[in-house]
Design an enzyme around this catalytic site. Sequence first.
Site, PDB file in Angstrom:
ATOM      1  N   ASP A  33      -7.660 -10.628   8.404  1.00  0.00           N
ATOM      2  CA  ASP A  33      -6.951  -9.409   8.028  1.00  0.00           C
ATOM      3  C   ASP A  33      -6.963  -8.444   9.210  1.00  0.00           C
ATOM      4  O   ASP A  33      -7.972  -8.294   9.904  1.00  0.00           O
ATOM      5  CB  ASP A  33      -7.622  -8.763   6.805  1.00  0.00           C
ATOM      6  N   ILE A  34      -5.845  -7.782   9.434  1.00  0.00           N
ATOM      7  CA  ILE A  34      -5.718  -6.866  10.566  1.00  0.00           C
ATOM      8  C   ILE A  34      -6.595  -5.618  10.390  1.00  0.00           C
ATOM      9  O   ILE A  34      -6.924  -4.939  11.373  1.00  0.00           O
ATOM     10  CB  ILE A  34      -4.227  -6.471  10.753  1.00  0.00           C
ATOM     11  N   ASN A  88      -4.356  -9.042  -4.971  1.00  0.00           N
ATOM     12  CA  ASN A  88      -3.681  -7.841  -5.448  1.00  0.00           C
ATOM     13  C   ASN A  88      -2.286  -8.249  -5.917  1.00  0.00           C
ATOM     14  O   ASN A  88      -1.557  -8.922  -5.169  1.00  0.00           O
ATOM     15  CB  ASN A  88      -3.586  -6.796  -4.331  1.00  0.00           C
ATOM     16  N   GLY A  94      -2.234  -2.456  -5.359  1.00  0.00           N
ATOM     17  CA  GLY A  94      -2.494  -2.407  -3.926  1.00  0.00           C
ATOM     18  C   GLY A  94      -1.774  -3.464  -3.118  1.00  0.00           C
ATOM     19  O   GLY A  94      -1.999  -3.579  -1.912  1.00  0.00           O
ATOM     20  N   GLN A  95      -0.897  -4.259  -3.768  1.00  0.00           N
ATOM     21  CA  GLN A  95      -0.187  -5.282  -2.991  1.00  0.00           C
ATOM     22  C   GLN A  95       0.870  -4.620  -2.109  1.00  0.00           C
ATOM     23  O   GLN A  95       1.700  -3.841  -2.585  1.00  0.00           O
ATOM     24  CB  GLN A  95       0.481  -6.312  -3.918  1.00  0.00           C
ATOM     25  N   SER A  96       0.815  -4.931  -0.813  1.00  0.00           N
ATOM     26  CA  SER A  96       1.781  -4.363   0.131  1.00  0.00           C
ATOM     27  C   SER A  96       2.580  -5.432   0.860  1.00  0.00           C
ATOM     28  O   SER A  96       3.613  -5.129   1.456  1.00  0.00           O
ATOM     29  CB  SER A  96       1.054  -3.483   1.158  1.00  0.00           C
ATOM     30  N   HIS A 101      -1.258 -13.670  -1.210  1.00  0.00           N
ATOM     31  CA  HIS A 101      -2.400 -13.862  -0.315  1.00  0.00           C
ATOM     32  C   HIS A 101      -3.671 -13.510  -1.072  1.00  0.00           C
ATOM     33  O   HIS A 101      -3.720 -12.522  -1.805  1.00  0.00           O
ATOM     34  CB  HIS A 101      -2.286 -13.005   0.951  1.00  0.00           C
ATOM     35  N   HIS A 103      -7.488 -12.256  -0.586  1.00  0.00           N
ATOM     36  CA  HIS A 103      -8.427 -11.647   0.370  1.00  0.00           C
ATOM     37  C   HIS A 103      -9.780 -12.325   0.169  1.00  0.00           C
ATOM     38  O   HIS A 103     -10.351 -12.254  -0.932  1.00  0.00           O
ATOM     39  CB  HIS A 103      -8.597 -10.155   0.085  1.00  0.00           C
TER      40      HIS A 103
HETATM   41  P1  DGP Z   1      -2.318  -6.306   0.231  1.00  0.00           P
HETATM   42  O1  DGP Z   1      -2.482  -4.838   0.385  1.00  0.00           O
HETATM   43  O2  DGP Z   1      -3.214  -6.917  -0.843  1.00  0.00           O
HETATM   44  O3  DGP Z   1      -0.866  -6.710   0.090  1.00  0.00           O
HETATM   45  O4  DGP Z   1      -2.855  -6.925   1.590  1.00  0.00           O
HETATM   46  C1  DGP Z   1      -2.077  -7.050   2.730  1.00  0.00           C
HETATM   47  C2  DGP Z   1      -3.014  -7.243   3.861  1.00  0.00           C
HETATM   48  O5  DGP Z   1      -2.293  -7.746   4.962  1.00  0.00           O
HETATM   49  C3  DGP Z   1      -3.689  -5.955   4.347  1.00  0.00           C
HETATM   50  O6  DGP Z   1      -5.083  -5.993   4.037  1.00  0.00           O
HETATM   51  C4  DGP Z   1      -3.470  -5.931   5.838  1.00  0.00           C
HETATM   52  C5  DGP Z   1      -2.899  -7.305   6.137  1.00  0.00           C
HETATM   53  N1  DGP Z   1      -1.898  -7.277   7.165  1.00  0.00           N
HETATM   54  C6  DGP Z   1      -0.758  -6.540   7.174  1.00  0.00           C
HETATM   55  N2  DGP Z   1      -0.069  -6.757   8.299  1.00  0.00           N
HETATM   56  C7  DGP Z   1      -0.790  -7.685   9.005  1.00  0.00           C
HETATM   57  C8  DGP Z   1      -0.591  -8.314  10.261  1.00  0.00           C
HETATM   58  O7  DGP Z   1       0.393  -8.100  10.981  1.00  0.00           O
HETATM   59  N3  DGP Z   1      -1.545  -9.203  10.659  1.00  0.00           N
HETATM   60  C9  DGP Z   1      -2.656  -9.471   9.896  1.00  0.00           C
HETATM   61  N4  DGP Z   1      -3.542 -10.346  10.397  1.00  0.00           N
HETATM   62  N5  DGP Z   1      -2.866  -8.883   8.709  1.00  0.00           N
HETATM   63  C10 DGP Z   1      -1.942  -8.013   8.271  1.00  0.00           C
END
Ligand code: DGP
Length: 115
Positions: A33-34, A88, A94-96, A101, A103
């Site tokens: 996760d970023i 999520n 909180g899903q974005s 995916h 976590h």
């Molecule tokens: P959610 O909020 O549950 O939809 O989680 C989305 C996750 O995706 C969030 O924790 C950050 C991660 N994320 C978003 N953009 C990127 C990216 O460009 N690279 C990586 N490795 N993770 C990302």
Amino acid sequence: MSLPSDCLFCQFVSGALATEIVGQNRNAIAFRDINPQAPLHVLVIPREHYADVAALALANPEALADVVSLAQEVAMDEADGEYRLIFNSGPSAGQSVFHVHGHVIGGTRLGWSPA
Ligand code: DGP
């Protein structure tokens, strides 16, 4: 709702965008996760695009099983094998990113205050 052609995570699967893959199997990949929330914070995703975990479960339960087993494998490799797996589902939860995916969170003693 993202379509596969403009989906960030589909681009990680295809290799069109680079990310460090930390595990994979037939139907799933794992990457960090970023914005990590714990010492271990990896995302596990199916290679095929589904918006959320319920859609994945209905359409391809075998791929969901591969997502879950990959989560376990990453937690064994990178932590003590104990982890929380969070999907999520929907903006209010909180899903974005609308490519399902999980976590994989671990590497420390976790609290419990999701709301
Ligand atoms: P959610 O909020 O549950 O939809 O989680 C989305 C996750 O995706 C969030 O924790 C950050 C991660 N994320 C978003 N953009 C990127 C990216 O460009 N690279 C990586 N490795 N993770 C990302």
